[in-house]
Scaffold this active site. Structure first.
Site, short mmCIF file in Angstrom:
data_model
loop_
_atom_site.label_atom_id
_atom_site.label_comp_id
_atom_site.label_asym_id
_atom_site.label_seq_id
_atom_site.Cartn_x
_atom_site.Cartn_y
_atom_site.Cartn_z
N LYS A 176 26.42 35.51 62.70
CA LYS A 176 25.50 36.14 63.65
C LYS A 176 26.23 37.30 64.31
O LYS A 176 27.05 37.11 65.20
CB LYS A 176 25.04 35.16 64.73
CG LYS A 176 23.89 35.73 65.58
CD LYS A 176 23.82 35.15 66.98
CE LYS A 176 24.68 35.90 67.96
NZ LYS A 176 24.27 37.32 68.18
N GLU A 204 37.80 33.13 71.10
CA GLU A 204 38.68 34.13 71.70
C GLU A 204 37.82 34.98 72.62
O GLU A 204 36.77 35.49 72.22
CB GLU A 204 39.36 34.97 70.61
CG GLU A 204 40.33 34.19 69.75
CD GLU A 204 41.45 33.52 70.55
OE1 GLU A 204 41.82 34.06 71.62
OE2 GLU A 204 41.93 32.47 70.12
N CYS A 246 38.91 43.70 74.21
CA CYS A 246 39.41 42.56 74.98
C CYS A 246 40.90 42.71 75.28
O CYS A 246 41.40 42.11 76.23
CB CYS A 246 39.14 41.26 74.24
SG CYS A 246 39.83 41.17 72.58
N GLU A 263 37.42 41.13 84.58
CA GLU A 263 37.35 41.99 83.40
C GLU A 263 36.22 43.01 83.58
O GLU A 263 35.09 42.66 83.84
CB GLU A 263 37.10 41.16 82.14
CG GLU A 263 37.13 41.98 80.87
CD GLU A 263 36.95 41.14 79.61
OE1 GLU A 263 37.63 41.43 78.62
OE2 GLU A 263 36.13 40.21 79.65
#
Length: 483
Positions: free
Chosen positions: A175, A250, A284, A384
């Protein structure tokens, strides 16, 4: 208007059962619809899982070098189409052509790498405690792997999940993120042309709540691999492991670069600048915090501000220094964090401004932002951002720098810029991060070594890439043979 692009299920290109579609627009010019895709749901995902489950046994029985040959041919097909894949990636995701080209090359290299690793797929022989007995191990595929991938590396991350899964005899259902699904569907096309049997590779574009949930909940899915935000990753992991699926996630990062008093400041500026503002900070592993010794602090702040000011901003197809955000949500989030940083008292050195004039008026463009005098209690230090926003914090010595760098719930990537070998080793020992670098940017990964984070950056179950990926997609059987 061209026909909507279809999903790939059981060796065929098929429309979503609902008939729903989704448009993908160019983030540099939102008036341009790049592609329209069929938007699958639960029934489409179930059909893909059913196909994968039915086909996996025969694929696992195929000699591993034969599976490797298909991966090798896939890499060759991707290499032939590198230019068109690069343009597609840029138009859907927004990153500059040079960055997109590097990402496509990484996908090519990954397929070549795991094509060769397939030859080593097997086990080990161990010494037995008794005579006329042999003891060995063998690796076997887990089964059907559900893969959920993000938009920011729309061909590299699907490749580094798909290739090791396929090399080791698993079938996959992928996906991809709906913001940039085209490159993932092109991987399926290349694998199909390379000779992958029907049902081994399946790609369904759809929402996480329907397609993603099907992958985590289905009894016919044996492993789930996710890359994305921490909030969603933890939900995926919890759902997948509720019925003992193998799972890895992750997730986010708040990656620091320490600049010591021995550092070459010009070098440090270049390292931090590329890490913070490359691919619009939408990685990331992007550098979001610079932790700088007081003796070089003012010089560094002046240097990194000048670096940010010098970056040219524009459409990815023009290959600028920095492209647009991928969508309106990410765009608005960055602008919100700029306002938060100002409100909390950080010193606004430069950037964080909406660019909405001329040829850039219809894109998601923001100037790269630098904030100094950032303290660890500020949200701009802890949370973040996933955009081109750098927080700069001053410290008195190296021990404080390590303490401040570790003062976050994340632990993905970290680096230090220093000319002191003792400090370099101390940093490696004490950094609470899954990836540590010395005199290098926090971004950029080798494909043949493990990748993953600590703390809230990872579920800390398995690593990705290299041999670690093979470990995730296989289970070990121990064999005792008396003769």
């Amino acid at each position: 208007m061209p026909e909507p692009k279809q999903n790939y299920v059981n060796g065929e290109w098929v429309a979503a059962e609902s008939g729903d579609t989704v448009d993908v627009t160019n983030p540099a010019d939102t008036t341009e619809v790049v592609n329209t895709y069929h938007y699958g749901g639960e029934s489409d995902a179930n059909a893909a899982v059913e196909a994968a489950s039915a086909a996996q046994g025969e694929w696992a029985d195929m000699p591993a070098p034969d599976r490797g040959a298909i991966l090798r041919e896939t890499g060759a097909i991707l290499e032939e189409r590198k230019e068109e894949l690069t343009e597609l990636l840029t138009r859907e995701e927004g990153k500059p052509l040079s960055s997109a080209s590097g990402e496509v090359q990484r996908a090519i290299d990954i397929f070549y790498y795991y094509a060769e690793k397939a030859y080593d797929f097997g086990g080990t022989v161990k010494g037995a405690s008794g005579g006329r007995t042999s003891v060995s191990t063998r690796k076997e595929p887990v089964g059907v792997a559900g893969l959920i991938t993000p938009w920011n590396y729309p061909i590299a991350i699907p490749a580094w999940k798909m290739a090791p899964a396929l090399a080791t005899g698993n079938a996959v259902v992928l996906k991809p993120a709906t913001q940039a699904p085209g490159p993932a569907l092109e991987l399926a096309k290349a694998l199909d042309e390379a000779g992958a049997p029907d049902g081994i590779v399946n790609v369904v574009v759809g929402s996480g709540s329907s397609v993603g949930t099907t992958l985590t909940d289905s009894d016919d899915v044996d492993a789930v691999s996710f890359t994305g935000s921490t909030q969603v990753g933890l939900q995926v992991y919890d759902a997948a492991t509720d019925d003992t699926k193998r799972a890895q996630a992750e997730m986010g990062g708040k990656n620091p670069t320490i600049v010591t008093d021995s550092a070459d400041v010009d070098e440090a500026v270049d390292i931090v600048g590329v890490g913070a503002f490359g691919v619009t900070g939408q990685a990331c592993t992007a550098t979001s915090r610079a932790i700088v010794h007081t003796d070089v602090y003012d010089e560094f702040v002046a240097g990194i501000t000048e670096y940010a000011e010098s970056l040219d901003i524009g459409p990815g197809l023009d290959d600028p220094g920095m492209g647009p955000h991928v969508n309106e949500g990410e765009f608005e989030s960055t602008l919100d964090y700029v306002d938060i940083a100002k409100t909390e008292g950080a010193t606004h050195e430069f950037g964080g401004d909406r660019v909405d004039e001329g040829d850039l008026s219809d894109g998601y463009f923001v100037t790269p932002a630098v904030f100094s005098d950032v303290t660890p209690d500020m949200r701009i230090f802890q949370e973040e951002v996933f955009g081109p926003v750098l927080a700069v914090t001053e410290v008195e010595d190296f021990d404080e720098a390590i303490e401040v760098a570790n003062n976050t719930e994340y632990g993905l990537s970290a680096s230090v810029v220093t000319d002191d070998l003792a400090e370099a080793h101390e940093f490696v020992d004490r950094s609470e991060s899954g990836v540590v670098k010395v005199n290098e940017k926090t971004t950029g990964l080798e494909l043949h070594v493990p990748f993953g984070g600590y703390k809230q950056s990872s579920t800390n179950t398995f690593r990705e890439q290299g041999d670690a990926a093979i470990d995730f997609f296989t289970q070990t059987k121990t064999v005792y043979m008396n003769h």
